[in-house]
Design a protein around this motif. Structure first.
Motif, PDB file in Angstrom:
ATOM      1  N   LEU A 302       0.641  -1.404  -0.023  1.00 31.88           N
ATOM      2  CA  LEU A 302      -0.030  -0.099   0.056  1.00 31.88           C
ATOM      3  C   LEU A 302       0.711   1.215   0.012  1.00 31.88           C
ATOM      4  O   LEU A 302       0.563   2.334  -0.597  1.00 31.88           O
ATOM      5  N   ALA A 303       1.947   1.184   0.530  1.00 31.45           N
ATOM      6  CA  ALA A 303       2.902   2.390   0.729  1.00 31.45           C
ATOM      7  C   ALA A 303       3.305   3.047  -0.538  1.00 31.45           C
ATOM      8  O   ALA A 303       3.074   4.374  -0.597  1.00 31.45           O
ATOM      9  N   PRO A 304       3.735   2.292  -1.559  1.00 30.78           N
ATOM     10  CA  PRO A 304       4.307   3.227  -2.736  1.00 30.78           C
ATOM     11  C   PRO A 304       3.135   4.164  -3.403  1.00 30.78           C
ATOM     12  O   PRO A 304       3.327   5.155  -3.753  1.00 30.78           O
ATOM     13  N   ALA A 305       1.909   3.384  -3.566  1.00 29.87           N
ATOM     14  CA  ALA A 305       0.600   4.132  -4.074  1.00 29.87           C
ATOM     15  C   ALA A 305       0.431   5.072  -3.241  1.00 29.87           C
ATOM     16  O   ALA A 305       0.007   6.197  -3.903  1.00 29.87           O
ATOM     17  N   ALA A 306       0.345   4.858  -2.060  1.00 28.00           N
ATOM     18  CA  ALA A 306      -0.181   6.059  -1.150  1.00 28.00           C
ATOM     19  C   ALA A 306       0.914   7.149  -1.274  1.00 28.00           C
ATOM     20  O   ALA A 306       0.429   8.414  -1.407  1.00 28.00           O
ATOM     21  N   ALA A 307       2.102   6.914  -1.150  1.00 26.04           N
ATOM     22  CA  ALA A 307       3.249   8.286  -1.194  1.00 26.04           C
ATOM     23  C   ALA A 307       3.195   8.849  -2.571  1.00 26.04           C
ATOM     24  O   ALA A 307       3.157   9.960  -2.749  1.00 26.04           O
ATOM     25  N   ARG A 308       2.756   7.876  -3.789  1.00 26.26           N
ATOM     26  CA  ARG A 308       2.541   8.547  -5.054  1.00 26.26           C
ATOM     27  C   ARG A 308       1.253   9.488  -5.220  1.00 26.26           C
ATOM     28  O   ARG A 308       1.540  10.720  -5.599  1.00 26.26           O
ATOM     29  N   ASN A 309       0.363   9.081  -4.447  1.00 34.14           N
ATOM     30  CA  ASN A 309      -0.775   9.996  -4.617  1.00 34.14           C
ATOM     31  C   ASN A 309      -0.797  11.036  -3.672  1.00 34.14           C
ATOM     32  O   ASN A 309      -1.120  12.013  -3.980  1.00 34.14           O
ATOM     33  N   ALA A 310       0.005  10.898  -2.700  1.00 32.33           N
ATOM     34  CA  ALA A 310       0.327  12.077  -1.607  1.00 32.33           C
ATOM     35  C   ALA A 310       1.114  13.154  -2.425  1.00 32.33           C
ATOM     36  O   ALA A 310       0.947  14.382  -2.318  1.00 32.33           O
ATOM     37  N   ARG A 311       2.154  12.738  -3.425  1.00 37.02           N
ATOM     38  CA  ARG A 311       3.132  13.513  -3.790  1.00 37.02           C
ATOM     39  C   ARG A 311       1.952  14.573  -4.984  1.00 37.02           C
ATOM     40  O   ARG A 311       2.496  15.585  -5.191  1.00 37.02           O
ATOM     41  N   ASP A 312       1.274  13.821  -5.854  1.00 35.98           N
ATOM     42  CA  ASP A 312       0.572  14.372  -6.715  1.00 35.98           C
ATOM     43  C   ASP A 312      -0.282  15.446  -6.021  1.00 35.98           C
ATOM     44  O   ASP A 312      -0.677  16.274  -6.311  1.00 35.98           O
ATOM     45  N   GLU A 313      -0.993  15.206  -4.987  1.00 40.17           N
ATOM     46  CA  GLU A 313      -2.046  15.923  -4.207  1.00 40.17           C
ATOM     47  C   GLU A 313      -1.012  17.249  -3.702  1.00 40.17           C
ATOM     48  O   GLU A 313      -1.634  18.334  -3.879  1.00 40.17           O
ATOM     49  N   HIS A 314       0.228  16.784  -3.261  1.00 39.07           N
ATOM     50  CA  HIS A 314       1.080  18.090  -2.686  1.00 39.07           C
ATOM     51  C   HIS A 314       1.231  19.057  -4.017  1.00 39.07           C
ATOM     52  O   HIS A 314       1.249  20.313  -3.740  1.00 39.07           O
ATOM     53  N   ALA A 315       1.609  18.389  -5.148  1.00 41.71           N
ATOM     54  CA  ALA A 315       1.892  19.250  -6.242  1.00 41.71           C
ATOM     55  C   ALA A 315       0.510  20.466  -6.412  1.00 41.71           C
ATOM     56  O   ALA A 315       0.698  21.268  -6.926  1.00 41.71           O
ATOM     57  N   ALA A 316      -0.607  19.978  -6.337  1.00 38.66           N
ATOM     58  CA  ALA A 316      -1.810  20.354  -6.486  1.00 38.66           C
ATOM     59  C   ALA A 316      -2.149  21.410  -5.662  1.00 38.66           C
ATOM     60  O   ALA A 316      -2.446  22.578  -5.908  1.00 38.66           O
TER      61      ALA A 316
END
Length: 674
Positions: A302-316
């Motif tokens: 679960l961690a890699p996908a969650a971290a990826r999504n968090a990075r995308d959210e941070h950019a937004a």
């Protein structure tokens, strides 16, 4: 001295006689209760007759009733309404209770009797619940160290005593530091973004501490604080986040860093003594996970996908803000992005979440529709604090179910977070009824003003009430299986399922009405909330997984590992799984991780929430496919899951309800991790 603990309560449902209980009653009741139970255990082991279920397991289950009465009330007090006297006694009594429990669980003669009954199970005619009772006792005594040599047991007792002292001290430090770090605000202008009820609560909190004319933002247990999503003043947001993050690391008498290091070390030493490579291996050996590698495998997926999504959210978020977005700013700008992308502003929902209506027309209403139970307030039954309310729960046919008590508001004497516990646990063997209590930490507005809940507080109330229903509905023979006494990595499942009713249309329409006008919450707000269900899930999943992985890291260390720096250890654990994003701090950092370093019993088990959520998401899918909020569905869930308490293997109970094992896909979809 007449001690109210020395005899069972004569109040309805066995409600503890809180009005009669004084501080001086606790110590004598503990002393007598421990002595009585040890005498009861001695009577079991002194028998000349061969071990049998009737002469060993039954008296074992009946033992310790006085000790149970006083311990339940006392530890409810220390968590919900502690004071200097209870704090002092807890520091004395914690190691005594650890030694007392060891005297039972490490009793070789008792263990041999249990072993004998266990070895002969196939030749008995015991029913399924009785057989399971023997199996559970044998497993627990074995894992507790009952089979060790006397020399090893002496060392084990030292470890257990030391841990009871350390974890008690950790909890006291955390409460004191959390209270001390509450943020004082001088001007109402600095609270721009808070609504009238939130400002009233801040003024009231300041007044209670003698800070007349000022405002106080108190802290809740997790890293992220509720006001961060609405406070417009970046400096105040920064102060609140800094206060939250510095709990337990400021030096001085409330610093928890050395306690963290010693607790982790002693736990690893104890695990090695018991034959396990780590504390996590010892804990999971008696959970549905079975071993820490299975936990690591799931969290690692679960961690890699969650971290990826968090990075995308941070950019937004940074694109919208036009500047750096820190951990203190995330919630504020996330609400702006939610509003921009989905036209959703959760702060607009607060006027529709008046606490009394949420409770009666939401939480209780859903339970009535599903299970046929009704709730009537019992103002004649005194509770342990004036803020606590008592409700009698009755089945549709008039049968008494039990009592439910609600302690909604925060106060300096209450530990952080939200929880459920039992004041009386149902048991046919003992003839006990049931009383359960829910605790939350909602800021209390000034007298005469309405309590308006946040979206998250409503969700928490539904969640904790799910635990309460588990405790109320379980009907078992033996005290060991009462209520929520099941595997730690299963116990969150029923409470997570109950969250689904918060936004269920029939329930929401019944309670989400404007506190001033009575107008229902506009349907389009709800639809937009549902459309944005996966929004910010990268952040939410990452902060949770970070905490779960910190927990696992601390409890997978071995006796040869030498950890000396709490912050460095935590940082390395997060970096190894890609969750070292400064803008997404863990839900709990080590020095205020009450779940695992105090007495909350989630040590090496904080993974339980997402482990249970696999079952939860699959169950929500079942309810949706089968008509949702119906008595037929509620009765099935009550009889096959909630009603069995801990009296059968929980995964067997789930299969009995669902017709198969749980599938992972509904969870991945819910959290946007496909």
């Amino acid at each position: 001295m007449t001690n109210p603990f020395f005899e069972p309560s004569t109040l309805p449902f066995g409600m503890p006689p809180f009005a009669d209980i004084e501080d001086e009653h606790y110590a004598p009741a503990f002393e007598k209760g421990m002595a009585e139970q040890l005498a009861e255990i001695e009577a079991i082991t002194a028998q000349a007759e061969a071990p049998s279920f009737e002469n060993t397991m039954i008296p074992l289950e009946k033992s310790g009733q006085l000790l149970s009465r006083v311990a339940i009330v006392f530890f409810n007090k220390t968590s919900a309404d502690g004071d200097a006297a209870s704090d002092a006694l807890e520091e004395v009594i914690a190691p005594q209770l650890a030694a007392h429990n060891d005297a039972i669980s490490l009793n070789s003669a008792l263990y041999e009797r249990i072993r004998s009954i266990h070895d002969g199970l196939d030749s008995t005619e015991l029913d399924a619940e009785a057989r399971y009772l023997v199996e559970r006792y044998f497993t627990e005594f074995t894992l507790a160290g009952a089979g060790l040599s006397e020399e090893a047991k002496a060392t084990l007792r030292d470890y257990n005593s030391r841990l009871s002292t350390l974890t008690t001290k950790f909890e006291k430090n955390l409460l004191a530091d959390t209270n001390d770090l509450a943020v004082v605000v001088d001007s109402i202008d600095e609270l721009d973004g808070l609504d009238a009820s939130e400002i009233s609560a801040a003024a009231s909190a300041a007044h209670d501490r003698g800070l007349t004319g000022k405002y106080l933002i108190t802290l809740i247990l997790p890293t992220n604080q509720p006001h961060l999503s609405v406070l417009k003043n970046a400096d105040v947001r920064g102060r609140v986040m800094a206060a939250s993050r510095t709990r337990g690391i400021r030096g001085g008498k409330f610093d928890n860093r050395e306690l963290v290091l010693e607790i982790a070390k002693v736990r690893s030493q104890r695990a090695a003594l018991l034959g396990f490579e780590s504390h996590a291996a010892w804990v999971t050996a008696d959970e549905t996970a079975q071993n820490p590698q299975r936990v690591a495998d799931m969290l690692g997926k679960l961690a890699p996908a969650a971290a990826r999504n968090a990075r995308d959210e941070h950019a937004a978020l940074e694109k919208l803000a036009g500047t750096e977005v820190t951990a203190a700013d995330w919630a504020y700008y996330a609400e702006k992005v939610r509003a921009e992308q989905y036209n959703v502003d959760t702060t607009q929902m607060r006027p529709y979440f008046e606490a009394e209506r949420v409770l009666r027309d939401g939480v209780f209403f859903a339970a009535t529709k599903l299970y046929g139970v009704t709730f009537s307030e019992r103002r004649d039954l005194p509770a342990y604090h004036p803020d606590v309310r008592v409700f009698e729960v009755t089945d549709e046919d008039g049968t008494e179910v039990g009592l439910y008590t609600l302690d909604l508001y925060t106060r300096d004497s209450k530990r952080g977070g939200a929880w459920m516990n039992s004041l009386i646990s149902q048991s046919d063997l003992l003839g006990h009824p049931v009383i359960v209590t829910n605790n939350l930490n909602v800021p209390k507005p000034a007298a005469g003003e309405r309590t308006l809940l946040t979206y998250d507080e409503v969700n928490t109330l539904f969640h904790e009430f799910g635990h309460a229903l588990h405790g109320l509905f379980a009907r078992v023979t033996y005290p060991k299986f009462a209520g929520t006494n099941t595997y730690r990595d299963f116990v969150e499942f029923p409470s997570q399922v109950n969250e689904m009713w918060m936004l269920w249309p029939e329930v929401l329409d019944n309670y989400a009405k404007h506190y001033e006008t009575g107008e229902p919450m506009p349907r389009e707000i709800v639809e937009r909330i549902q459309a944005s269900a996966a929004f910010n899930e990268g952040f939410l999943t990452s902060e949770y997984l970070a905490a779960a992985l910190i927990d696992q890291a601390w409890h997978r260390i071995g006796v040869a590992d030498d950890v000396t720096d709490v912050a460095a250890f935590e940082a390395q654990a997060l970096a190894e799984v890609g969750l070292d994003n400064p803008a997404v701090p863990p839900r709990y950092s080590s020095t205020y991780f009450q779940h695992i370093f105090a007495n909350s019993a989630y040590d090496a088990g904080y993974y339980s929430y997402i482990w249970s959520e696999v079952l939860d998401a699959d169950t929500v899918e079942w309810f949706t496919e089968n008509g949702g909020l119906t008595r037929e569905n509620g009765d099935r869930f009550r009889s096959r899951l909630l009603g069995v308490g801990g009296s059968k293997n929980p995964l067997e109970a789930f299969r009995d309800f669902r017709g198969r094992d749980a599938e992972l896909q509904p969870l991945l979809t819910r959290r946007g991790l496909n």
